[in-house]
Motif scaffolding. Structure first.
Motif, PDB file in Angstrom:
ATOM      1  N   VAL A  23       5.098  10.011 -20.368  1.00 31.96           N
ATOM      2  CA  VAL A  23       5.570   8.470 -20.767  1.00 31.96           C
ATOM      3  C   VAL A  23       6.919   8.686 -20.895  1.00 31.96           C
ATOM      4  O   VAL A  23       7.629   7.807 -20.726  1.00 31.96           O
ATOM      5  N   ASP A  24       7.649   9.578 -21.461  1.00 30.33           N
ATOM      6  CA  ASP A  24       8.910   9.603 -21.648  1.00 30.33           C
ATOM      7  C   ASP A  24       9.500  10.818 -21.281  1.00 30.33           C
ATOM      8  O   ASP A  24       9.085  12.018 -21.358  1.00 30.33           O
ATOM      9  N   TYR A  25      10.665  10.833 -20.520  1.00 25.92           N
ATOM     10  CA  TYR A  25      11.483  11.902 -20.258  1.00 25.92           C
ATOM     11  C   TYR A  25      12.765  12.017 -20.924  1.00 25.92           C
ATOM     12  O   TYR A  25      13.243  10.943 -21.671  1.00 25.92           O
ATOM     13  N   ASP A  27      16.719  12.766 -22.342  1.00 23.58           N
ATOM     14  CA  ASP A  27      17.975  12.931 -21.738  1.00 23.58           C
ATOM     15  C   ASP A  27      18.214  14.377 -21.299  1.00 23.58           C
ATOM     16  O   ASP A  27      18.137  15.165 -21.948  1.00 23.58           O
ATOM     17  N   ARG A  40      19.605   8.441 -18.976  1.00 24.99           N
ATOM     18  CA  ARG A  40      18.989   7.763 -20.488  1.00 24.99           C
ATOM     19  C   ARG A  40      17.947   6.625 -19.926  1.00 24.99           C
ATOM     20  O   ARG A  40      18.005   6.304 -18.793  1.00 24.99           O
ATOM     21  N   PRO A  41      17.147   6.246 -20.820  1.00 25.37           N
ATOM     22  CA  PRO A  41      16.288   5.210 -20.500  1.00 25.37           C
ATOM     23  C   PRO A  41      16.826   3.994 -20.665  1.00 25.37           C
ATOM     24  O   PRO A  41      17.636   3.710 -21.347  1.00 25.37           O
ATOM     25  N   THR A  44      11.680  -0.241 -21.316  1.00 25.08           N
ATOM     26  CA  THR A  44      10.334   0.108 -21.419  1.00 25.08           C
ATOM     27  C   THR A  44       9.504  -1.074 -21.212  1.00 25.08           C
ATOM     28  O   THR A  44       9.894  -2.258 -21.946  1.00 25.08           O
ATOM     29  N   VAL A  49       8.346   2.977 -17.655  1.00 26.59           N
ATOM     30  CA  VAL A  49       9.811   3.264 -18.064  1.00 26.59           C
ATOM     31  C   VAL A  49      10.864   3.169 -17.126  1.00 26.59           C
ATOM     32  O   VAL A  49      10.472   3.779 -15.965  1.00 26.59           O
ATOM     33  N   TYR A  51      14.500   4.506 -15.952  1.00 20.16           N
ATOM     34  CA  TYR A  51      15.704   5.456 -16.405  1.00 20.16           C
ATOM     35  C   TYR A  51      16.875   5.312 -15.637  1.00 20.16           C
ATOM     36  O   TYR A  51      16.692   4.876 -14.287  1.00 20.16           O
ATOM     37  N   HIS A  68       3.279   4.123 -16.430  1.00 20.99           N
ATOM     38  CA  HIS A  68       2.368   4.991 -17.289  1.00 20.99           C
ATOM     39  C   HIS A  68       1.070   5.364 -16.330  1.00 20.99           C
ATOM     40  O   HIS A  68       0.610   4.804 -15.615  1.00 20.99           O
TER      41      HIS A  68
END
Length: 70
Positions: A23-25, A27, A40-41, A44, A49, A51, A68
């Motif tokens: 779901v999230d990487y 930085d 950076r994102p 969303t 997401v 990036y 997702h």
């Protein structure tokens, strides 16, 4: 085949060949199976997401959209 090779030379990857993204990487994370480091994102949504990433082999910035997993 030639179009795929040309795309690879510009830094594009076939999304089907990449591992399912989390779901999230964080930085600074290098996206598995690529040469992209997450800067950076950017945004969303309900689908995924977006990036800002840097191609670590050439130092150029790109945008990477991940979806997702379902």
């Amino acid at each position: 085949h030639q179009a795929r090779e040309a795309s690879r030379n510009r830094g594009w990857y076939n999304p089907a060949s990449l591992p399912m993204p989390p779901v999230d990487y964080a930085d600074g994370t290098v996206v598995p199976g690529t040469r992209y480091r997450v800067a950076r994102p950017l945004s969303t949504s309900g689908m995924g997401v977006v990036y800002e990433v840097e191609d670590i082999s050439i130092g150029r910035r790109f945008v990477l959209k991940t979806l997702h997993s379902t």
